[in-house]
Motif scaffolding. Structure first.
Motif, PDB file in Angstrom:
ATOM      1  N   ALA A  75       1.125  -1.340  -0.425  1.00  0.00           N
ATOM      2  CA  ALA A  75       0.000  -0.244  -0.300  1.00  0.00           C
ATOM      3  C   ALA A  75       0.839   1.151  -0.508  1.00  0.00           C
ATOM      4  N   THR A  76       2.012   1.135   0.397  1.00  0.00           N
ATOM      5  CA  THR A  76       2.090   2.409   0.738  1.00  0.00           C
ATOM      6  C   THR A  76       3.668   2.364  -0.276  1.00  0.00           C
ATOM      7  N   LEU A  77       3.993   1.442  -1.356  1.00  0.00           N
ATOM      8  CA  LEU A  77       4.945   1.559  -1.950  1.00  0.00           C
ATOM      9  C   LEU A  77       4.305   2.420  -4.038  1.00  0.00           C
ATOM     10  N   TRP A  78       2.402   1.729  -3.662  1.00  0.00           N
ATOM     11  CA  TRP A  78       1.583   1.757  -4.443  1.00  0.00           C
ATOM     12  C   TRP A  78       1.109   3.363  -4.412  1.00  0.00           C
ATOM     13  N   ALA A  79       1.305   3.855  -2.929  1.00  0.00           N
ATOM     14  CA  ALA A  79       0.627   5.362  -2.533  1.00  0.00           C
ATOM     15  C   ALA A  79       2.437   6.342  -3.721  1.00  0.00           C
ATOM     16  N   GLY A  80       3.428   6.004  -2.937  1.00  0.00           N
ATOM     17  CA  GLY A  80       4.484   6.338  -3.890  1.00  0.00           C
ATOM     18  C   GLY A  80       4.914   5.844  -5.487  1.00  0.00           C
ATOM     19  N   ARG A  81       4.157   5.058  -6.478  1.00  0.00           N
ATOM     20  CA  ARG A  81       3.463   4.883  -6.963  1.00  0.00           C
ATOM     21  C   ARG A  81       5.089   4.098  -8.143  1.00  0.00           C
ATOM     22  N   VAL A  82       5.223   3.837  -6.919  1.00  0.00           N
ATOM     23  CA  VAL A  82       6.837   2.523  -6.972  1.00  0.00           C
ATOM     24  C   VAL A  82       6.194   1.277  -7.461  1.00  0.00           C
ATOM     25  N   ILE A  83       5.075   0.771  -7.318  1.00  0.00           N
ATOM     26  CA  ILE A  83       3.887  -0.211  -7.779  1.00  0.00           C
ATOM     27  C   ILE A  83       2.968   0.241  -8.776  1.00  0.00           C
ATOM     28  N   THR A  84       2.574  -0.794  -9.708  1.00  0.00           N
ATOM     29  CA  THR A  84       1.697  -0.848  -9.898  1.00  0.00           C
ATOM     30  C   THR A  84      -0.033  -1.072  -9.346  1.00  0.00           C
ATOM     31  N   LEU A  85      -0.800  -0.911  -9.899  1.00  0.00           N
ATOM     32  CA  LEU A  85      -1.767  -0.924  -9.120  1.00  0.00           C
ATOM     33  C   LEU A  85      -2.482  -2.200  -9.542  1.00  0.00           C
ATOM     34  N   GLY A  86      -2.493  -2.571 -10.611  1.00  0.00           N
ATOM     35  CA  GLY A  86      -2.618  -4.106 -10.356  1.00  0.00           C
ATOM     36  C   GLY A  86      -1.772  -4.610  -9.474  1.00  0.00           C
ATOM     37  N   THR A  87      -0.569  -4.887  -9.066  1.00  0.00           N
ATOM     38  CA  THR A  87       0.471  -5.397  -8.443  1.00  0.00           C
ATOM     39  C   THR A  87      -0.236  -5.179  -7.093  1.00  0.00           C
ATOM     40  N   LEU A  88      -0.596  -4.106  -6.944  1.00  0.00           N
ATOM     41  CA  LEU A  88      -1.622  -3.602  -4.991  1.00  0.00           C
ATOM     42  C   LEU A  88      -2.557  -4.412  -5.283  1.00  0.00           C
ATOM     43  N   PHE A  89      -3.328  -4.457  -6.528  1.00  0.00           N
ATOM     44  CA  PHE A  89      -4.067  -5.555  -6.378  1.00  0.00           C
ATOM     45  C   PHE A  89      -3.970  -7.317  -5.675  1.00  0.00           C
ATOM     46  N   ALA A  90      -3.014  -7.414  -7.034  1.00  0.00           N
ATOM     47  CA  ALA A  90      -2.472  -8.905  -6.800  1.00  0.00           C
ATOM     48  C   ALA A  90      -2.205  -9.261  -4.922  1.00  0.00           C
ATOM     49  N   VAL A  91      -1.315  -8.307  -4.225  1.00  0.00           N
ATOM     50  CA  VAL A  91      -1.062  -8.402  -3.337  1.00  0.00           C
ATOM     51  C   VAL A  91      -2.465  -8.399  -2.231  1.00  0.00           C
TER      52      VAL A  91
END
Length: 293
Positions: A75-91
């Motif tokens: 969640a923190t990495l996505w908030a910083g756009r380090v990972i994609t939204l799809g990766t966030l959902f996968a996790v």
């Protein structure tokens, strides 16, 4: 009053008996998991950041590691756009939170556990790639932020190892034991008053409703949600579809970290609603196909 005291005593006796044999299993499981997290946590995070377009694959695999610590990191990495939204959902979808310790403590067959974990990984990968594909088609590309500043600002302490793994394992064991004990008392009380057969028949007669309800419980940002769902599944109250729906959305404190680190509340609402819809969808699919783990 005499009848009430009799029922209360009976419920307490059974609840204590149910708990006594679980504690050693829980402690050993958490001790092993804490050791693994301290040894591999940083490598897992770095792997997701390097994955790029393959993020949903890596995210789904590392997200299945027990506890919700990595969902908080994601969640923190996505908030910083380090990972994609799809990766966030996968996790989020693959995160097993407290499911695995409960299943191990309850001595659920290994092949059943592996099938459930495998289903969560596959669902996480599939939905992650679908979300990323949709974002590319919509040309929704966000500018990167300074992830280190973001982590320092929010103090998420995702991998705080102060006190050593023994203290951390004891803390987790105590917390989950209290959760399980309270839930067990409630469940035993309900079953004692309503009757196990009546409750089982009601939920069995409403498989669709149980999927929606289980997914709603799974959204509670606390490990108690996955504990409740796992316990109800082990006791035979929830079917495979309802269990899958609830555990798919059980991202734990990852949702709280998301709300805290990402300042766009509309995005957060859309993610939470989307997560719930995905859990319900796959739970209904499992029911429709008659899937039994």
């Amino acid at each position: 009053m005499e009848e009430f005291m009799h029922i209360a005593g009976h419920v307490l006796e059974h609840s204590v008996a149910d708990m006594l044999y679980l504690v050693p299993f829980l402690f050993v499981t958490y001790l092993v998991m804490e050791w693994l997290e301290h040894k591999t946590g940083g490598k897992a995070q770095a792997a997701v950041q390097r994955a790029g377009a393959a993020g949903p694959i890596v995210g789904a695999v590392v997200g299945v590691v027990p506890q919700c610590g990595f969902s908080a990191v994601a969640a923190t990495l996505w908030a910083g756009r380090v990972i994609t939204l799809g990766t966030l959902f996968a996790v989020f979808l693959s995160t097993s939170d407290e499911m695995l310790p409960i299943f191990i403590a309850e001595q659920v067959p290994l092949d059943v556990i592996l099938k459930i974990l495998g289903a969560k990984i596959v669902v996480g990968m599939v939905m992650g790639f679908i979300v990323d594909a949709g974002m590319r088609l919509a040309r929704r590309i966000d500018a990167p932020l300074h992830i280190h500043d973001l982590c320092e600002r929010d103090h998420c302490h995702c991998h705080d190892g102060e006190g050593g793994i023994l203290k951390s394992a004891l803390k987790h064991t105590l917390q989950v034991t209290v959760f399980i004990f309270i839930i067990t008392i409630v469940l035993n009380g309900v079953l004692e008053v309503v009757g196990e057969d009546a409750l089982g028949e009601f939920l069995s007669a409403n498989p669709v409703l149980s999927v929606f309800g289980s997914a709603l419980v799974g959204l509670v940002p606390n490990c108690a949600a996955s504990v409740v769902i796992a316990q109800l599944y082990v006791s035979g109250v929830l079917g495979s579809g309802a269990m899958l729906a609830g555990l798919l959305v059980s991202a734990g404190v990852g949702l709280l970290v998301l709300v805290r680190t990402n300042r766009h509340w509309k995005q957060n609402v859309a993610i939470i609603v989307g997560l719930y819809a995905m859990g319900v969808f796959w739970g209904l699919i499992a029911n429709a196909l008659g899937i039994v783990f």
